[in-house]
Every structure is written in structure tokens, then in C-alpha cells.
Design a protein around this motif. Structure first.
Motif, short mmCIF file in Angstrom:
data_model
loop_
_atom_site.label_atom_id
_atom_site.label_comp_id
_atom_site.label_asym_id
_atom_site.label_seq_id
_atom_site.Cartn_x
_atom_site.Cartn_y
_atom_site.Cartn_z
N LYS A 35 0.83 -1.21 0.00
CA LYS A 35 0.00 0.00 0.00
C LYS A 35 0.86 1.26 0.00
O LYS A 35 0.38 2.34 -0.31
N VAL A 36 2.14 1.10 0.35
CA VAL A 36 3.07 2.23 0.34
C VAL A 36 3.65 2.42 -1.06
O VAL A 36 3.66 3.53 -1.61
N ILE A 37 4.13 1.32 -1.67
CA ILE A 37 4.82 1.45 -2.94
C ILE A 37 3.86 1.63 -4.11
O ILE A 37 4.20 2.28 -5.11
N GLY A 38 2.65 1.09 -3.98
CA GLY A 38 1.69 1.19 -5.07
C GLY A 38 1.45 2.62 -5.55
O GLY A 38 1.61 2.93 -6.73
N PRO A 39 1.07 3.54 -4.65
CA PRO A 39 0.85 4.93 -5.07
C PRO A 39 2.11 5.59 -5.62
O PRO A 39 2.02 6.44 -6.51
N LEU A 40 3.28 5.23 -5.08
CA LEU A 40 4.52 5.80 -5.60
C LEU A 40 4.75 5.39 -7.06
O LEU A 40 5.15 6.20 -7.90
N LEU A 41 4.50 4.12 -7.36
CA LEU A 41 4.68 3.63 -8.73
C LEU A 41 3.70 4.31 -9.68
O LEU A 41 4.06 4.66 -10.81
N GLU A 42 2.48 4.49 -9.22
CA GLU A 42 1.48 5.16 -10.07
C GLU A 42 1.89 6.61 -10.32
O GLU A 42 1.73 7.14 -11.43
N LYS A 43 2.43 7.25 -9.31
CA LYS A 43 2.91 8.63 -9.46
C LYS A 43 4.04 8.69 -10.48
O LYS A 43 4.08 9.59 -11.35
N LEU A 44 4.96 7.72 -10.41
CA LEU A 44 6.09 7.71 -11.33
C LEU A 44 5.67 7.39 -12.76
O LEU A 44 6.22 7.94 -13.72
N GLU A 45 4.68 6.52 -12.92
CA GLU A 45 4.19 6.21 -14.27
C GLU A 45 3.68 7.49 -14.94
O GLU A 45 3.94 7.73 -16.13
N THR A 46 2.98 8.31 -14.17
CA THR A 46 2.51 9.59 -14.70
C THR A 46 3.66 10.54 -14.98
O THR A 46 3.73 11.18 -16.03
N TYR A 48 6.76 9.90 -15.65
CA TYR A 48 7.66 9.47 -16.72
C TYR A 48 7.00 9.53 -18.10
O TYR A 48 7.64 9.25 -19.11
N GLU A 49 5.74 9.89 -18.15
CA GLU A 49 5.04 10.24 -19.39
C GLU A 49 5.24 9.21 -20.51
O GLU A 49 5.69 9.53 -21.60
N GLY A 50 4.90 7.96 -20.22
CA GLY A 50 4.93 6.96 -21.27
C GLY A 50 6.24 6.23 -21.46
O GLY A 50 6.35 5.37 -22.34
N ARG A 51 7.24 6.54 -20.64
CA ARG A 51 8.52 5.85 -20.80
C ARG A 51 8.47 4.43 -20.25
O ARG A 51 9.35 3.61 -20.55
N PHE A 52 7.46 4.10 -19.45
CA PHE A 52 7.22 2.72 -19.06
C PHE A 52 5.74 2.55 -18.75
O PHE A 52 5.01 3.53 -18.56
N LYS A 53 5.31 1.31 -18.73
CA LYS A 53 3.92 0.96 -18.43
C LYS A 53 3.89 0.21 -17.11
O LYS A 53 4.68 -0.73 -16.91
N LEU A 54 2.98 0.58 -16.22
CA LEU A 54 2.82 -0.09 -14.93
C LEU A 54 1.62 -1.01 -14.95
O LEU A 54 0.53 -0.61 -15.36
N VAL A 55 1.83 -2.25 -14.53
CA VAL A 55 0.71 -3.18 -14.36
C VAL A 55 0.82 -3.81 -12.97
O VAL A 55 1.90 -3.89 -12.39
N LYS A 56 -0.32 -4.24 -12.42
CA LYS A 56 -0.35 -4.85 -11.09
C LYS A 56 -0.93 -6.25 -11.18
O LYS A 56 -1.90 -6.48 -11.91
N ILE A 57 -0.34 -7.18 -10.45
CA ILE A 57 -0.82 -8.55 -10.38
C ILE A 57 -1.06 -8.92 -8.93
O ILE A 57 -0.14 -8.86 -8.11
#
Length: 298
Positions: A35-46, A48-57
Motif C-alpha cells: 500500500k506504500v509502494i503502489g501509489p509511488l509507482l502510479e505517481k512515477l508512471e505519470t 515518466y510520461e509513457g517511458r514505461f507501463k505499470l501493471v499490477k498482479i
């Protein structure tokens, strides 16, 4: 951010990673660090503007995927590029370390901007090129190379009657020359589509059959040929891959040979380069060749 399951893993992770790095976040609802890292990753995906794609399993619900990646603790993140894992980490890293991890693998921002600029360049004069090929065939009817390129050009703009007529002298050689067989496969797809009535309704009919039975390969093959006739080339190949992932040799290799046929038709001529250099591959063709190899050789 996309939630991935076994059903959409191939398209959202493997296929997507052929054109864009994909970061897979294995998590579970009960996991506090997740629950800590999830929001951070979503923030970074935004950011980095398309330089990587984030998916969750969700590792609890998708245990088969978690086992395939050898997940022993969560959160665990795995970065995939070109269909293969290239790096990963465990635990809830702080934002600074997450950026260091990403920057180590992702293309620089200015490189991404250069690629976008290239994509926006004006397309070549297709009509002028077609006329040159037509003239070359008229001047030397025995020039199979020019005829091959001429038929390709006609198929790419869906001028089927002219393509069939120009293909005539190559037809007897199709059984022994792969490139000529490729033309035949695409011509067959377009001829099939011409017998199916309204294009949208024909595709919808095959969609209904596939929804009822995902292993209805006849429906999937029909759908792929309908899409190819609409020049939705990558969509057609995606559908053919669905067959190949389930049955690699279905119907005497019809899916594989049609897939290769599409690749041969859509591949642009190689640009001229200096002696000793290797001309670059078309990115779409290169991506779909890798996808075919990964499925057929798996």
C-alpha cells in the motif's frame, strides 16, 4: 496502471513489453508495504510520461503467474523488455531509489521525443511509388522482384482486382517461394472477406463465436482474415497469435503462414545505407517477428 490476470497477461505484459518497458508490481490486499509502494509507482508512471507501463498482479488471485515469476515475497516488482524480465526488486523502496532503478533501464526522455518526431514525419509518396512499380513491371514483365513489390503496394491500398491480376505470373511459383506464398495468403484473406458482406457485422459474428468458445480456431482465423482485409494488420496478427498460443500447427500451419504473409506484405523496402552497415528493421515488423518467435519457439 492496469490490473493483469492470466487471461490478459500475454497482451498487457508480454506483447506490450515489445514496444515499451513494462513494470509488473506483484501485490496483495493484506500487504502493508504494497500500500506504500503502489501509489509511488502510479505517481512515477505519470511523471515518466509513457517511458514505461505499470501493471499490477494480485499474487493471491493469480498464483500461477506469481509462481511463474518465482515470487517469494511481496511487494516484488519485475521489469520486462522485449518479452523478457531484465531486472527487479523486492520491498517498498523510497521514491529516489525507484527513480534510480527506472533510469537505469528506460530510454532517456530526449530519445523518446526524437522517436515521436520521426513518427510525425510525412509519409512517402505512395501513389508515385506505385506508378514507378507499375512502369517497372510493364517494362520488364519477367522482373519478379518488381512484380512482388507492385503486388504488395496494391494490397496495401486494398486494390484487390489489380493485385490479383498482377500476381498471376507469380502464382505458379508460390508453392516454392515464401514471399510469393505470402502474397497469396493476403490475397486469399481479402477474397474471403469480400464474400462475407458488411465488414463490421462479419467481425461481430466471429466475435460472438469466440466469446462462446475461445478455442474456436475457425472463427479466430476468419476474424484475422477479415481484419487483414480491412488493413488492420496488427489486429489480424494479434488474433493469429491467439491461435498459435493454443495450437502452433493448427490447420496445416495456416495461422503461422498467414501471419508471415502479413509481415512480408507490410514490411517496407529496406532503406539504402553505407557499405558495411545493416539497414534498420521496421519497428512494427521487428516487434511482430519477435512475438511470433517467442510463441512458436516456446
Amino acid at each position: 496502471m492496469i490490473d493483469v490476470t492470466l487471461e490478459n497477461f500475454e497482451s498487457e505484459v508480454i506483447a506490450a513489453s515489445m514496444t515499451q518497458p513494462v513494470l509488473v508490481d506483484f501485490w496483495a490486499p493484506w500487504c502493508g508495504p504494497c500500500k506504500v509502494i503502489g501509489p509511488l509507482l502510479e505517481k512515477l508512471e505519470t511523471a515518466y510520461e509513457g517511458r514505461f507501463k505499470l501493471v499490477k498482479i494480485n499474487s493471491d488471485e493469480e498464483q500461477q503467474l506469481a509462481a511463474a515469476f518465482g515470487i517469494r515475497s511481496i511487494p516484488t516488482c519485475v521489469l520486462l523488455m522485449n518479452g523478457q524480465p531484465v531486472d527487479g526488486f523486492m520491498g517498498a523502496l523510497p521514491e529516489g531509489q525507484l527513480r534510480q532503478f527506472l533510469d537505469k533501464h528506460l530510454p532517456p526522455e530526449d530519445e523518446m521525443q526524437e522517436e515521436e518526431a520521426i513518427e510525425e514525419e510525412a509519409p512517402p509518396d505512395a501513389q508515385g511509388q506505385l506508378e514507378k512499380l507499375q512502369q517497372a513491371v510493364a517494362t520488364n514483365p519477367a522482373d519478379d522482384e518488381a512484380r512482388f513489390e507492385y503486388v504488395k503496394a496494391l494490397l496495401l491500398i486494398a486494390r484487390l482486382p489489380e493485385a490479383k491480376s498482377a500476381f498471376g505470373p507469380l502464382a505458379p511459383k508460390a508453392a516454392g517461394v515464401r514471399r510469393f506464398e505470402s502474397l497469396q495468403r493476403v490475397i486469399d484473406a481479402m477474397e474471403f472477406a469480400s464474400t462475407q458482406g458488411d465488414a463490421a457485422m462479419a467481425v461481430a459474428a466471429q466475435d460472438a463465436r469466440i466469446a462462446a468458445n475461445k478455442r474456436d480456431f475457425e472463427a479466430r482465423f476468419a476474424r484475422a482474415r477479415l481484419l487483414a482485409a480491412q488493413r488492420r494488420w496488427t489486429d489480424a496478427m494479434d488474433e493469429l497469435l491467439e491461435i498459435l498460443m493454443r495450437d502452433k500447427a493448427w490447420n496445416e500451419d495456416a495461422a503461422r503462414k498467414t501471419y508471415i504473409g502479413i509481415l512480408d506484405v507490410i514490411e517496407p523496402p529496406k532503406p539504402k545505407v553505407a557499405e558495411g552497415q545493416i539497414p534498420p528493421d521496421d519497428p512494427t515488423v521487428a516487434t511482430y517477428r519477435r512475438r511470433l518467435s517467442s510463441v512458436v519457439l516456446s
